[in-house]
Design a protein around this motif. Structure first.
Motif, PDB file in Angstrom:
ATOM      1  N   UNK A  50      15.838   1.087   8.198  1.00 50.52           N
ATOM      2  CA  UNK A  50      15.461   2.366   8.787  1.00 50.52           C
ATOM      3  C   UNK A  50      13.945   2.415   8.909  1.00 50.52           C
ATOM      4  N   UNK A  51      13.461   3.061   9.967  1.00 53.98           N
ATOM      5  CA  UNK A  51      12.027   3.221  10.180  1.00 53.98           C
ATOM      6  C   UNK A  51      11.628   4.613   9.713  1.00 53.98           C
ATOM      7  N   UNK A  52      10.604   4.681   8.863  1.00 51.03           N
ATOM      8  CA  UNK A  52      10.196   5.951   8.265  1.00 51.03           C
ATOM      9  C   UNK A  52       8.776   6.308   8.690  1.00 51.03           C
ATOM     10  N   UNK A  53       8.550   7.622   8.816  1.00 53.71           N
ATOM     11  CA  UNK A  53       7.217   8.103   9.168  1.00 53.71           C
ATOM     12  C   UNK A  53       6.803   7.729  10.573  1.00 53.71           C
ATOM     13  N   UNK A  54       7.755   7.739  11.498  1.00 53.44           N
ATOM     14  CA  UNK A  54       7.481   7.306  12.871  1.00 53.44           C
ATOM     15  C   UNK A  54       6.755   8.410  13.641  1.00 53.44           C
ATOM     16  N   UNK A  55       5.731   8.011  14.392  1.00 56.22           N
ATOM     17  CA  UNK A  55       5.002   8.935  15.263  1.00 56.22           C
ATOM     18  C   UNK A  55       4.712   8.264  16.600  1.00 56.22           C
ATOM     19  N   UNK A  68       0.834  -1.192   0.000  1.00 49.77           N
ATOM     20  CA  UNK A  68       0.000   0.000   0.000  1.00 49.77           C
ATOM     21  C   UNK A  68       0.874   1.249   0.000  1.00 49.77           C
ATOM     22  N   UNK A  69       0.321   2.310  -0.562  1.00 49.13           N
ATOM     23  CA  UNK A  69       1.029   3.581  -0.698  1.00 49.13           C
ATOM     24  C   UNK A  69       1.163   4.256   0.662  1.00 49.13           C
ATOM     25  N   UNK A  70       2.367   4.774   0.945  1.00 50.85           N
ATOM     26  CA  UNK A  70       2.602   5.483   2.202  1.00 50.85           C
ATOM     27  C   UNK A  70       3.301   6.808   1.920  1.00 50.85           C
ATOM     28  N   UNK A  71       3.149   7.736   2.845  1.00 54.37           N
ATOM     29  CA  UNK A  71       3.794   9.044   2.736  1.00 54.37           C
ATOM     30  C   UNK A  71       4.834   9.159   3.850  1.00 54.37           C
ATOM     31  N   UNK A  72       6.099   8.884   3.516  1.00 59.09           N
ATOM     32  CA  UNK A  72       7.139   8.866   4.545  1.00 59.09           C
ATOM     33  C   UNK A  72       7.671  10.258   4.862  1.00 59.09           C
ATOM     34  N   UNK A  73       7.132  11.293   4.198  1.00 61.48           N
ATOM     35  CA  UNK A  73       7.552  12.653   4.552  1.00 61.48           C
ATOM     36  C   UNK A  73       6.929  13.085   5.873  1.00 61.48           C
ATOM     37  N   UNK A  74       5.912  12.369   6.306  1.00 56.72           N
ATOM     38  CA  UNK A  74       5.302  12.653   7.601  1.00 56.72           C
ATOM     39  C   UNK A  74       6.027  11.866   8.688  1.00 56.72           C
ATOM     40  N   UNK A  75       6.026  12.403   9.898  1.00 58.79           N
ATOM     41  CA  UNK A  75       6.691  11.714  10.993  1.00 58.79           C
ATOM     42  C   UNK A  75       8.202  11.848  10.918  1.00 58.79           C
TER      43      UNK A  75
END
Length: 291
Positions: free
Chosen positions: A270-275, A16-23
């Protein structure tokens, strides 16, 4: 925050599509991934648990009076040094880690002692043990063909065994291979921005690690993404749950766990878009095991 677990729009591979610019980006798992040789990488929690449990079953811990420890060095082998502990059936051989711990306990420079012939290093260690003010140390020994001294700590060290952490994770994650919601993560395709949760678990992709000093586990619930909101184009903003945890029964690390939401894991872990990153650590102090 309005969250909804959903069967997100997926591509043919199930990604699925994700937005890694967030977080945020978190590099802790990647650091572990880069540093672990093949023999420290495991393909399932069952395999990892069997190793650390077997190691513990062949180990023992005891309090020892430092003045009663005898250092035994071989004149014929300049690198062989062993300790004769009171009540032990055979000498124990310190490994690199426990030698450093022993030296620290008596206030000796381990790096310098390692450069000396065993006989000379033994004289220095023997003097330090005989005059050690604390009077007692706690040893942790493993018998596996020979008796290896794996740890030397203070008498109040509260040991939490590596297998206790792994078995606790197994109770919620099973084998960590997809037999429950929790599994080894998939991988992000940078060219498309698609995160694929279904990736074969290999020595290169696994996030289940253990050495003679520690364990480190990272698992995710990436087959059940959560809609955290909407992107500017109206598409769902998806992330999923994850956690990693670690321990060292020989005093190299604390016990700890970190939990968070994340949007993707790339090939080098690496973990991306972490919140909502939360972390707790427990020192191996006197009553740590009962907490």
């Amino acid at each position: 925050m309005n969250m909804q677990v959903l069967d997100a729009g997926r591509d043919a591979s199930g990604g699925y599509k994700v937005d890694i610019t967030r977080g945020e980006r978190v590099g802790r798992v990647s650091s572990e991934w880069f540093s672990r040789p093949d023999d420290e990488r495991f393909l399932s929690l069952g395999e990892l648990a069997a190793m650390v449990r077997g190691r513990a079953d062949h180990s023992r811990s005891r309090l020892v009076e430092t003045s009663r420890i005898h250092v035994e060095a071989s004149r014929s082998n300049a690198e062989r040094l062993a300790l004769v502990l009171p009540g032990a059936d055979a000498p124990v051989e310190p490994n690199h880690w426990s030698f450093g711990q022993l030296a620290a306990q008596i206030g000796a420079p381990a790096a310098y002692l390692r450069q000396l012939p065993a006989a000379l290093a033994g004289i220095n260690l023997q003097y330090g043990l005989t005059s050690h003010r604390a009077e007692q140390i706690k040893t942790y020994e493993t018998a596996n063909g020979r008796v290896e001294l794996r740890a030397v700590t203070g008498p109040d060290y509260g040991r939490i065994y590596d297998h206790e952490l792994v078995e606790a994770v197994q109770r919620i994650a099973g084998n960590g291979t997809g037999d429950t919601r929790w599994k080894v993560p998939g991988v992000l395709d940078w060219s498309t921005g698609i995160y694929n949760p279904r990736v074969d678990i290999t020595k290169d992709t696994t996030t289940l690690y253990a050495s003679d000093r520690d364990v480190f586990l990272f698992l995710v619930d990436d087959l059940n993404p959560i809609e955290a909101g909407r992107l500017p184009d109206g598409a769902p903003d998806l992330y999923f749950r994850g956690f990693y945890c670690w321990n060292s029964e020989v005093g190299a690390k604390t016990l700890g766990i970190a939990s968070f939401y994340l949007r993707a894991v790339c090939q080098n872990r690496n973990l991306w878009g972490v919140e909502d990153f939360q972390e707790i650590t427990i020192r191996h102090s006197k009553y740590a095991a009962s907490r």
